[in-house]
Design a protein around this motif. Structure first.
Motif, PDB file in Angstrom:
ATOM      1  N   GLY A 112       0.809  -1.222   0.000  1.00  0.00           N
ATOM      2  CA  GLY A 112       0.000   0.000   0.000  1.00  0.00           C
ATOM      3  C   GLY A 112       0.832   1.256   0.000  1.00  0.00           C
ATOM      4  N   ALA A 113       1.884   1.263   0.827  1.00  0.00           N
ATOM      5  CA  ALA A 113       2.726   2.456   0.914  1.00  0.00           C
ATOM      6  C   ALA A 113       3.404   2.726  -0.424  1.00  0.00           C
ATOM      7  CB  ALA A 113       3.771   2.267   2.010  1.00  0.00           C
ATOM      8  N   LEU A 114       3.864   1.665  -1.075  1.00  0.00           N
ATOM      9  CA  LEU A 114       4.521   1.827  -2.364  1.00  0.00           C
ATOM     10  C   LEU A 114       3.571   2.427  -3.389  1.00  0.00           C
ATOM     11  CD1 LEU A 114       6.925   1.311  -4.271  1.00  0.00           C
ATOM     12  CD2 LEU A 114       5.902  -0.906  -4.761  1.00  0.00           C
ATOM     13  N   PHE A 115       2.362   1.890  -3.463  1.00  0.00           N
ATOM     14  CA  PHE A 115       1.413   2.398  -4.450  1.00  0.00           C
ATOM     15  C   PHE A 115       1.057   3.852  -4.181  1.00  0.00           C
ATOM     16  CE2 PHE A 115       1.744  -1.196  -6.575  1.00  0.00           C
ATOM     17  CZ  PHE A 115       0.771  -2.182  -6.551  1.00  0.00           C
ATOM     18  N   GLN A 116       0.992   4.197  -2.881  1.00  0.00           N
ATOM     19  CA  GLN A 116       0.699   5.599  -2.570  1.00  0.00           C
ATOM     20  C   GLN A 116       1.809   6.503  -3.091  1.00  0.00           C
ATOM     21  OE1 GLN A 116       1.162   7.016   1.417  1.00  0.00           O
ATOM     22  NE2 GLN A 116      -0.715   8.214   1.287  1.00  0.00           N
ATOM     23  N   ILE A 117       3.060   6.041  -2.921  1.00  0.00           N
ATOM     24  CA  ILE A 117       4.198   6.830  -3.403  1.00  0.00           C
ATOM     25  C   ILE A 117       4.160   6.960  -4.917  1.00  0.00           C
ATOM     26  CG2 ILE A 117       6.698   6.763  -3.685  1.00  0.00           C
ATOM     27  CD1 ILE A 117       6.894   5.627  -0.896  1.00  0.00           C
ATOM     28  N   ILE A 118       3.900   5.858  -5.605  1.00  0.00           N
ATOM     29  CA  ILE A 118       3.860   5.888  -7.074  1.00  0.00           C
ATOM     30  C   ILE A 118       2.727   6.801  -7.538  1.00  0.00           C
ATOM     31  CG2 ILE A 118       3.467   4.539  -9.161  1.00  0.00           C
ATOM     32  CD1 ILE A 118       4.712   2.169  -7.803  1.00  0.00           C
ATOM     33  N   TRP A 119       1.576   6.636  -6.898  1.00  0.00           N
ATOM     34  CA  TRP A 119       0.413   7.420  -7.303  1.00  0.00           C
ATOM     35  C   TRP A 119       0.672   8.911  -7.083  1.00  0.00           C
ATOM     36  CZ3 TRP A 119      -3.253   7.968 -10.357  1.00  0.00           C
ATOM     37  CH2 TRP A 119      -4.414   8.702 -10.072  1.00  0.00           C
TER      38      TRP A 119
END
Lengths: 269, 233, 232
Positions: free
Chosen positions: C18-25
């Motif tokens: 989740g944290a990774l996707f938030q960063i990418i987004w």
């Protein structure tokens, strides 16, 4: 003109995806942030109070400067002298002690300078005498200030003498450790960052346990008289929580590899 | 301003000088309604410059120039510049540029494309057409504007023989409808096929300005005769 | 270590962290917003410079080209001083929020988009200049027609701007503060993990970012080829 247009457009296209909940801006140090303490502590605070905390991680000096400019609501750093000056200047309301951790001297495992032990003065004198490579933060941080104090206490001054084995990198704890690992050098670090640091190569703890290596953290609320926009209520809520039994217990319960990094010592009021 | 409705263009002692070099000099010319004029000359004689001066794309450095408003003119270039759209969209674009209302645009586009033999290619992308088809499309764009005078700058110079004849056919049809045509060419044969009047340019000056019949019968200046022989070879 | 990093990268994605996707987004959102704003400012500006006959033209072209090389960290510093509470626009409260990051990146890439637009429009105009003059086309209609006609080249200019924005770290680090869960983007996350000594994670994030940039370039190339084939 172009900038005004940009800002006007940005305001008009106001991206409402960015939440409007209660929050404060906390200026702290890179070493504290990178230890992982905030990841452990802040969710507990948010749950208890509903206030989100946005952490800006800088060196102690930079954190205090950002606060002087009004870009933070609360500062949480570890340099008593600088903190007291900050309050004396009128930028902060009051300084309260929160917790301490300790510094350690990290060095190459072959210990060419024969610094290993638990006497920081002897160790630094040994490093100075053997001209072993030493990496300094050199960035006005709390750790840097402490390092300079220790050299002074040991009676030697490689910084002003501009000794070639004394390397000032002007960076945060992590990058400085990276550099020390690459150079196989000695370096003063806070235990928290060292425990979390993964790129150790040949380095290990050389000196620990000396009472002088004690590193005190303080928390200060910005003075609303200097910057009217400061979130006084929420900022105070954070301070009240972190010195309360609940906050102090949260600090004590933060462990890396089974070891506690920070020791709560807020004065009971 | 034109003297009377029949005069579309008047040049009086006009010159175009750029950076000290005279591209055309001392041009005095009058073009009347319904004419078919071919301007001949060697490369570098100044034909293009004179045409652009006549159309109004450049201003004379000396002398006077009077012409009907640009809204009553159209021009064809040697290499047609067409938008990255379909054929009919290009024609509609040129009509829109002249503020023709949309409903009328559609009708005139169909008419122009038909006149140029391009109805079947109406929805094809303009740049995917052959050289000759593209030039006819440029002609269609001009046709749709219903200009009183059409200027054409060596319109068939880069085309093969079949395409040349197709374009010439459209030019003749346009002329038959009453449009005055002023075109440049370096082909004597083409001038002979199309022109009613020949204007010959030599080193920036007009050396001949006569009916085609007389010109081809032998009444021409030395430079023109020289050109004639050169072409014949 | 590089192979491990690649494996870790795929692992992170597969775990749908989740944290990774938030960063990418957030990276995509900030840079895309900046690209959009930069286009709204830069494209008309570039088109105007291309078509103007003003004597300022040469100076403007040189200026735009020079601005393309502005170091992101310098832009970050300037926007920081502007948006700091002690600065002229401090009252906006945008510092250390994604809004400041968008402002900084917009300033960063507007010159690129303007300069590329100028070149594209200038080339297109050279082609159509005589015809448009013959038709009596107005300046505004000329700008509109050229922008539409050169749409494919302009899209690749936009992608170039976006690529530059999404890959920079200096500006967003200073004005965003790399706040966990709020202003942390791919580049600042990589910078952080590197400084923490977690090189494996930094490399893994790096792979993801580079893959995104590669994919972007592939798309830009495909667009160009499509346009060339279709329209000639």
């Amino acid at each position: 003109m172009k900038r005004l247009a940009t800002l006007a457009l940005a305001a008009a296209l106001s991206l409402s995806a960015f939440a409007q909940d209660k929050f404060i801006t906390l200026a702290s140090t890179t070493s504290t942030d990178q230890s992982g303490l905030f990841g452990h502590l802040l969710p507990q605070f948010q749950k208890a109070s509903g206030i989100a905390v946005r952490v800006i991680a800088l060196g102690t000096g930079q954190a205090l400067d950002a606060a002087r400019r009004g870009d933070a609501d609360v500062v949480f750093v570890h340099d008593k002298a600088a903190e007291e000056k900050f309050v004396a200047e009128g930028f902060g309301l009051e300084r309260q002690e929160v917790m301490f951790n300790d510094f350690v001297v990290i060095g190459p495992s072959d210990d060419a300078a024969k610094a290993i032990g638990n006497d920081i003065n002897a160790a630094l004198r040994a490093i100075y005498a053997s001209k072993a490579p030493f990496v300094s933060r050199g960035d006005k941080s709390g750790t840097h200030a402490a390092e300079l104090r220790y050299w002074k206490a040991a009676g030697v001054d490689p910084a002003s003498e501009k000794q070639s084995w004394y390397r000032e990198v002007g960076q945060g704890m992590g990058p400085a450790l990276n550099t020390a690992a690459a150079m196989n050098a000695y370096i003063l670090a806070d235990r928290g960052t060292w425990l979390a640091f993964k790129n150790r190569q040949n380095l290990a703890i050389a000196v620990e346990g000396d009472k002088q290596l004690f590193n005190q953290y303080g928390v200060i609320l910005l003075n609303p008289a200097k910057h009217a926009h400061v979130k006084k209520t929420e900022g105070q809520a954070f301070i009240d929580w972190i010195v309360s039994p609940a906050g102090q217990a949260a600090i004590a319960s933060f462990k890396v590899n089974g070891q506690a990094l920070f020791f709560p010592n807020a004065t009971k009021r | 301003m034109a003297d009377d409705m029949a005069t579309l263009l008047t040049l009086q002692n006009a010159s175009v000088t750029i950076q000290g070099k005279a591209l055309v000099e001392a041009i005095s010319l009058r073009v009347g309604s319904g004419e078919f004029v071919c301007m001949l000359g060697a490369n570098g004689a100044g034909k293009s410059t004179l045409l652009r001066l006549a159309h109004g794309l450049i201003a004379p450095t000396h002398g006077a120039c009077a012409r009907v408003p640009i809204a009553e003119q159209a021009m064809l270039f040697q290499r047609p510049a067409l938008l990255k759209r379909s054929a009919e969209e290009n024609v509609r674009f040129s009509l829109a540029a002249r503020d023709v209302p949309y409903a009328e645009q559609v009708a005139r586009t169909d008419e122009a494309l038909a006149a140029c033999g391009l109805s079947a290619l109406a929805t094809r992308y303009a740049r995917s057409l052959s050289g000759g088809e593209q030039q006819r499309l440029a002609l269609a764009c001009a046709w749709a504007l219903r200009p009183r005078v059409l200027f054409a700058d060596e319109p068939t110079a880069s085309l093969d023989l079949n395409a040349v004849h197709a374009v010439e056919a459209v030019l003749r049809a346009l002329h038959a409808q009453g449009t005055t045509i002023v075109m440049t060419t370096h082909s004597l044969a083409q001038a002979k096929r199309l022109a009613q009047r020949i204007v010959f340019l030599h080193q920036g000056r007009v050396t001949d300005d006569a009916s085609a019949a007389l010109f081809f019968a032998g009444e021409r200046s030395p430079s023109a005769s020289h050109f004639f022989e050169g072409e014949r070879l | 270590m590089i192979f491990n990093a690649l494996r870790d990268a795929l692992g992170l994605i597969a775990a749908a962290d989740g944290a990774l996707f938030q960063i990418i987004w957030l990276s995509l959102k900030v840079s895309a917003s900046a690209t959009l704003l930069a286009a709204l400012i830069g494209m008309p500006l570039g088109a105007w410079v291309a078509l103007t006959t003003s004597r300022l033209r040469t100076i403007l072209i040189v200026f735009l080209n020079a601005c393309m090389g502005l170091p992101p960290v310098v832009i970050g510093l300037l926007i920081y001083l502007l948006l700091s509470r002690s600065g002229p626009l401090g009252a906006l409260g945008w510092l250390f929020t994604p809004k400041a990051m968008i402002v900084a990146q917009t300033v960063l890439i507007t010159p690129i988009i303007a300069a590329l637009t100028r070149q594209v429009i200038e080339d297109a105009h050279a082609e159509y200049k005589d015809w448009f003059a013959s038709l009596g086309l107005s300046v505004w209609a000329t700008v509109r027609t050229l922008l539409v006609d050169a749409r494919f080249s302009l899209v690749t200019a936009l992608l170039a701007g976006f690529g530059r924005a999404v890959a920079e770290v200096g500006a967003v680090m200073i004005v965003g503060g790399n706040i966990n869960g709020f202003t942390r983007v791919m580049t600042t996350a990589i910078s952080l993990e590197t400084s923490k000594g977690d090189l494996a994670l930094a490399l893994a994030l790096g792979f993801i970012l580079v893959s995104m940039v590669f994919a972007l370039n592939a798309v830009a190339h495909a667009i160009k080829r499509y346009a060339a084939r279709r329209y000639g």
